[in-house]
Write an enzyme that holds these catalytic residues in place. Structure first.
Site, PDB file in Angstrom:
ATOM      1  N   HIS A 237     -10.269   2.940  -0.579  1.00  0.00           N
ATOM      2  CA  HIS A 237     -10.403   2.532   0.815  1.00  0.00           C
ATOM      3  C   HIS A 237     -11.209   1.256   0.843  1.00  0.00           C
ATOM      4  O   HIS A 237     -12.175   1.116   1.606  1.00  0.00           O
ATOM      5  CB  HIS A 237     -11.072   3.651   1.634  1.00  0.00           C
ATOM      6  CG  HIS A 237     -10.347   3.937   2.913  1.00  0.00           C
ATOM      7  ND1 HIS A 237     -10.997   4.127   4.109  1.00  0.00           N
ATOM      8  CD2 HIS A 237      -9.029   4.065   3.189  1.00  0.00           C
ATOM      9  CE1 HIS A 237     -10.101   4.351   5.066  1.00  0.00           C
ATOM     10  NE2 HIS A 237      -8.912   4.321   4.530  1.00  0.00           N
TER      11      HIS A 237
ATOM     12  N   HIS B 231       0.814  -1.220   0.000  1.00  0.00           N
ATOM     13  CA  HIS B 231       0.000   0.000   0.000  1.00  0.00           C
ATOM     14  C   HIS B 231       0.841   1.262   0.000  1.00  0.00           C
ATOM     15  O   HIS B 231       0.492   2.251  -0.628  1.00  0.00           O
ATOM     16  CB  HIS B 231      -0.928  -0.033   1.218  1.00  0.00           C
ATOM     17  CG  HIS B 231      -1.996   0.985   1.179  1.00  0.00           C
ATOM     18  ND1 HIS B 231      -3.126   0.866   0.393  1.00  0.00           N
ATOM     19  CD2 HIS B 231      -2.135   2.170   1.816  1.00  0.00           C
ATOM     20  CE1 HIS B 231      -3.898   1.916   0.562  1.00  0.00           C
ATOM     21  NE2 HIS B 231      -3.332   2.722   1.419  1.00  0.00           N
TER      22      HIS B 231
END
Lengths: 242, 83, 763
Positions: free
Chosen positions: C92, C46
């Site tokens: 998200h 990420h």
């Protein structure tokens, strides 16, 4: 000799987010000035009309407007209203006025339980206020609502008194100006969208007239006469006083 | 049976409402206040004549876990009384 | 506190043994636990983009309008008159699958911080969402929570949420996608970058207190597939506080506009760790961070927890000694914590201190630059076919009632109106909205100027699954076409690339193909990629999502008053189809809804034709020749025509630039159309079938309407662009014929009911 501009004050609480829109809306009216009134101040800076704007003061935490009503600026607003000054509350501003006891009733959760952002039709129920004098009686306006707690409620006795005293200023209606199924976005009692106090100088409405002052934008311009009414009233009062 | 359920923010999870209220109290003159948490009370009645106390507790617990509270961010306790 | 960490600890934190060995080499021995925690986060997928970095270099990222390309908090594009737009999209996905309301809310919060940290006032929010089919209760729960969370956070901030997209496919059932995009306005001479500088300057933490939110979020949730241990990972979820963020926006913009900060960075994934290491490595300086000075919400937090906490609504600023007093005053006025937690040094090291003891000492540049890069050998998946499907009567029996087929498509969740969602969003705050949600693009004006901006979000995951290269290329083309339909010039892209597990060769192949498709389209359309996000590991129990490279695109207007929407305006107006005459079964919504299949080879975009179409369409709009324009997407030409009719009659539509312009068709009176599609044989991919001429899908097609007296000038303006006059705008019904033969006639009121039927599926 040009007249002095009509001075508006727009109160800013932490979390207010329609304050800039209110100031911008006023900037489209020549002959006016608008300034921000910070919640921690106690000075209204000589304004001639006060607007409590929409938004989420204090995040709408606890209850909408419940914390904002205790801001230092609010005592000055209450005194201003007591002396006859014009005070308009829009959406969260309306909620704050109700919490502060300057307007009757309460605003609870929309019956649909969801935030609703939608154009509504409003019928002007009375032009006998400093906020609607520029409209024609029964005129239908197209204005946006955007709220989660816009459901106006009040006990039957107070409602009866308000109706008798012509304090219901705006109602949700259909395009033809009739109260109808589907016209009310939040379940408000008796389709009430805006009310004033007995003295008629304090006014609260859930829809957002500040987003309806420019014809070429999505909101249209049906909100203009509301601000114009306030401007006219202040000018008339100043004239009478001089 | 009368049931009162208390739903509170889980320990360790942010409680924005509690924090905002805690910051506002001093402005009204209340000092020395801390640990403000905002939760909710849910009252309900269960009418089932043959329900044992244990079965009733299990039922309420199930209600809490599945609907009344969000177990990801909330804790709950409840009290059952005859009524 | 400075105990040494072993390879076992590294693996538990998500690192490989090789990565651990590399860390030991950099650190000159076993790292401390705090150091290891920092590496594990910064080198997670990420944060480090280890699988995607080698491939993303393919994107065009610069151009005359581009003031800031990838590498900062957001991309920045010059839009004229001294104004620029900062723009970025972020995913998200994993947090939203766990707690949809808070996952989506904090997703909005995070992306908005990326915008205002550069000094731009956020003025737009858009969200691209994907779920499994609505027949599953959990998917309805996720949809409800995600939309509610976006509304809760965005409305409170006073940022209009003006568009986005919502799709439903079985492939997203275990992994919903929440891609949050935001944009803001900034003066070109007032841009702040996240670069620490000035030896001795203060490092200041502003905003919320730090708790244990999201601990392990970046490394644990976003760098792994979901499996049986999903439940145990729940406590990492962050809760958003939009009230604090609103105060943060006002305070930070004031700090930036008054030049009170040297630089600023928001705390997002990996919290203090990523902000401090990025700021110091970009500035070629060191930072000393005293973790014990960080205001805490939870007692007894350890320094590694403090460094990796993902508590929301926090910003990091570099402030000179001369300005710290003013900074404190601004923060106090807005009731925000403001704490000096460290200093800029010339050590080039990121040093973390705990009550005077040094618990981490990491070379900042090496932490950033030596994160691993992994290029999985790609493998073309076996399911990919090179030929379109044979549309025969056995596999694809012809429908007997084409009107019913149209109504069925309009009611399909992927096509039906998403009004249920966007009426939960404040789309008008800030008084700039010119075009509300529901049309091809969202349009805003720029105050005190004639200029305007427009935005679109697009991706067809199903097409990308069948052919990632063609599908991704088509996503870019469609985003630009949507902007062109509104009259805007596309200028820049922010992309959110959602894929499965990149350690698998087939997924990596999809990724590489998609990036190539995007790059080619962006080159042809002159829309550089200025920012973006990659989300990998969107898989559950080994089942990956459709490759979903979502394209967020910005368009600009010299004169925003030329914009038009998709609604028919007046009876008698002429309807023209611009562009390709094509309609394919492969990957279409019609194939899925009517036949329950997803198969074949999707058509390719002819980029040359696409560029010509958009150019001429825009010129016609700027010359005020057109009354409406609408892209043909899911459901093909018939659905596009139906949508133009429905928008023409329903209430709540947009206003016109010219307030005196006729508004017939609004406020309850339906507008319809009478169109002839010509010969089915002339429609590429339709195999001579009327249903495919109606519902087949193909890129590079736009339906426009024009006043009859302007048809001549329009013809002249279009030159050699392929086109067909279809018919006229009428009242009440949509009627389609083919070479004069009736295909169907349906009342527009009935089409409207089908189109607005989504709420019934949510009850």
């Amino acid at each position: 000799m040009s007249a002095a501009p009509v001075r508006f004050g727009v109160v800013v609480f932490p979390g207010s987010n329609c304050d800039a829109d209110a100031c911008h809306a006023l900037s489209t009216f020549p002959g006016t000035s608008a300034q921000y009134l910070w919640h921690k101040d106690t000075d209204l800076k000589g304004v001639q009309a006060v607007i409590l704007p929409g938004g989420f003061s204090y995040g709408d935490y606890l209850r909408c407007g419940a914390i904002a009503r205790f801001s230092p600026i609010m005592q000055a607003v209450i005194d201003f209203a007591a002396s006859g000054g014009l005070v308009m509350g829009i959406c969260n501003g309306f909620q704050t006025l109700v919490e502060a006891g300057l307007l009757p009733g309460g605003l609870i959760r929309n019956t649909g339980l969801k935030f609703v952002c939608r154009y509504v039709n409003l019928r002007v129920e009375t032009t006998d206020t400093p906020f609607t004098s520029a409209y024609a009686a029964g005129e239908v306006l197209r204005i946006v609502v955007k709220h989660n707690e816009g459901n106006y409620t009040v006990d039957p006795e107070t409602l009866a008194r308000m109706q008798a005293a012509d304090q219901i200023v705006l109602r949700y209606a259909d395009a033809a100006g009739e109260q109808a199924e589907g016209a009310n976005p939040n379940g408000a009692l008796d389709d009430i969208a805006g009310v004033c106090n007995e003295a008629r100088n304090v006014f609260g409405m859930m829809p957002h007239p500040e987003n309806s002052v420019e014809a070429h934008l999505a909101g249209g311009a049906d909100g203009r006469k509301l601000f114009q009414s306030m401007i006219d009233t202040v000018l008339r009062t100043a004239e009478v006083a001089s | 049976m009368n049931v009162r359920v208390y739903v509170t923010p889980k320990k360790g999870i942010l409680d924005p409402q509690g924090a905002a209220v805690e910051r506002s109290l001093p402005n009204l003159g209340f000092t020395g206040v801390s640990g403000v948490q905002i939760g909710k009370i849910i009252d309900l009645t269960i009418s089932a004549d043959d329900l044992t106390a244990e079965a009733a507790r299990a039922q309420v617990d199930d209600m809490c876990r599945r609907l009344l509270a969000n177990p990801i961010i909330e804790d709950y306790t409840f009290a059952i009384s005859e009524g | 506190m400075s105990r040494r960490a072993t390879v076992e600890a590294a693996v538990k934190l998500g690192l490989t043994a090789d990565e651990y060995a590399h860390i030991c080499a950099i650190q000159g021995g076993e790292p401390t636990y705090v150091e290891l925690a920092i590496y594990s986060l910064m080198w997670s997928e990420h944060c480090s983009y280890k699988h995607s970095r080698p491939v993303l270099g393919r994107f065009p990222t610069s151009g005359p309008r581009i003031l800031q390309g990838p590498g900062e908090n957001a991309g920045i594009i010059d839009v004229g008159d001294g104004w620029a737009v900062a723009m970025k999209v972020e995913s998200h996905n994993h947090p939203s699958a766990v707690e949809p309301f808070q996952g989506a809310a904090t997703g909005v919060g995070g992306i908005v911080r990326d915008i205002f940290t550069m000094g731009a006032r956020p003025c737009v929010s858009m969200d691209s969402l994907r779920f499994g089919e609505l027949t599953e209760p959990r998917q309805r729960f996720l949809l409800d929570g995600v939309v509610g969370g976006i509304a809760h956070y965005g409305n409170c901030l006073g940022i209009p949420t003006i568009g986005g997209e919502i799709y439903f496919e079985p492939s997203y059932e275990g992994n919903c996608l929440v891609n949050a995009m935001s944009a803001g306005m900034i003066r070109t001479d007032n841009i702040v970058r996240a670069i620490a500088s000035g030896i001795g300057n203060h490092v200041v933490l502003i905003g919320s207190k730090t708790g244990r939110d999201g601990i392990g979020g970046a490394s644990v949730l976003a760098s792994q597939e979901f499996d049986e241990t999903l439940e145990e990972k729940r406590p990492s979820v962050q809760v958003g506080d939009p009230f604090t963020e609103k105060k943060l926006i006002e305070a930070c913009l004031e700090l930036i506009h008054r030049h009170l900060v040297v630089s600023m960075q928001d705390l997002g994934a990996a919290g203090l760790t990523s902000s401090s290491s990025e700021m110091s490595s970009k500035g070629h300086v060191g930072l000393d961070i005293h973790a014990d000075r960080v205001p805490l919400r939870e007692a007894d937090m350890e320094p590694w927890e403090i460094m990796i906490s993902e508590s929301q609504e926090r910003m990091l600023a570099i402030v000179t000694a001369e300005q710290i007093a003013d900074v404190r005053e601004v923060c106090e006025r807005w009731d925000l914590d403001c704490t000096v937690i460290g200093a800029v040094t010339d050590s080039k090291m990121l040093r973390i201190w705990w009550h005077g003891e040094r618990v981490a000492n990491i070379p900042a540049r090496r932490l950033a630059d030596e994160s691993p890069v992994i290029r999985t050998p790609s493998v073309k998946p076996g399911y990919i076919v090179d030929e379109p499907v044979a549309v025969d009567d056995t596999g694809y029996p012809r429908p007997s009632d084409l009107g019913a087929a149209l109504t069925q498509l309009l009611a399909a969740p992927n096509i039906a109106s998403k009004r249920w969602a966007w009426e939960q969003y404040d789309y008008i705050v800030q008084a700039n909205t010119v075009q509300i949600p529901g049309s091809d693009a969202a349009v805003l004006r720029i105050k005190d100027s004639q200029r305007g901006i427009a935005f679109s979000n697009d991706c067809n995951g199903r097409h990308c699954y069948l052919d990632p290269y063609r599908g991704a290329k088509a996503a870019v083309a469609e985003a630009a076409r949507n902007l062109a339909c509104a009259g805007a010039l596309p200028v820049a892209v922010t992309d959110c690339l959602n894929f499965g597990n990149p350690e698998k060769g087939e997924i990596y192949w999809q990724f590489e193909q998609a990036v190539e498709g995007i790059a080619q389209a962006c080159e042809a359309l002159d829309t550089p990629v200025v920012s973006g996000n990659v989300s990998f590991y969107n898989e559950s129990f080994g089942q990956a999502i459709y490759p979903t490279p979502m394209i967020g695109m910005l368009g600009v207007y010299d004169d925003v008053s030329v914009h038009i929407d998709d609604a028919f305006k007046d009876e008698g107006d002429v309807i023209v189809l611009l562009g390709a005459e094509a309609g394919w079964m492969d990957g279409s919504e019609y194939q899925k809804v009517a036949y329950g299949k997803v198969e074949g080879r999707v058509p390719d975009v002819d980029l040359q034709l696409e560029v010509e179409l958009q150019h001429k369409l825009r010129a016609a709009i700027e010359a005020r020749l057109l009354k409406s324009a609408h892209d043909c997407a899911e459901g093909g030409l018939a659905v596009a025509l139906a949508e133009c009719c429905i928008a023409g009659g329903s209430t709540g539509g947009a206003q016109f630039a010219d307030p005196e312009a006729p508004r017939s068709g609004r406020h309850g009176r339906w507008l319809g159309a009478d169109v002839d599609l010509g010969s089915a044989a002339a429609v590429a991919g339709a195999a001579g079938r009327p249903d495919l001429a109606l519902f087949g899908e193909a890129p590079t097609r736009v339906v426009v309407s024009v006043a009859p007296e302007l048809l001549g000038p329009l013809d002249e303006a279009l030159g050699g662009l392929p086109r067909r006059v279809l018919g006229r705008v009428t009242g009440a019904n949509l009627r389609c014929t083919m070479e004069g033969k009736e295909l169907f006639t349906v009342a527009v009121g009935e089409l409207h009911s089908a189109y607005e039927s989504l709420p019934q599926r949510l009850a």
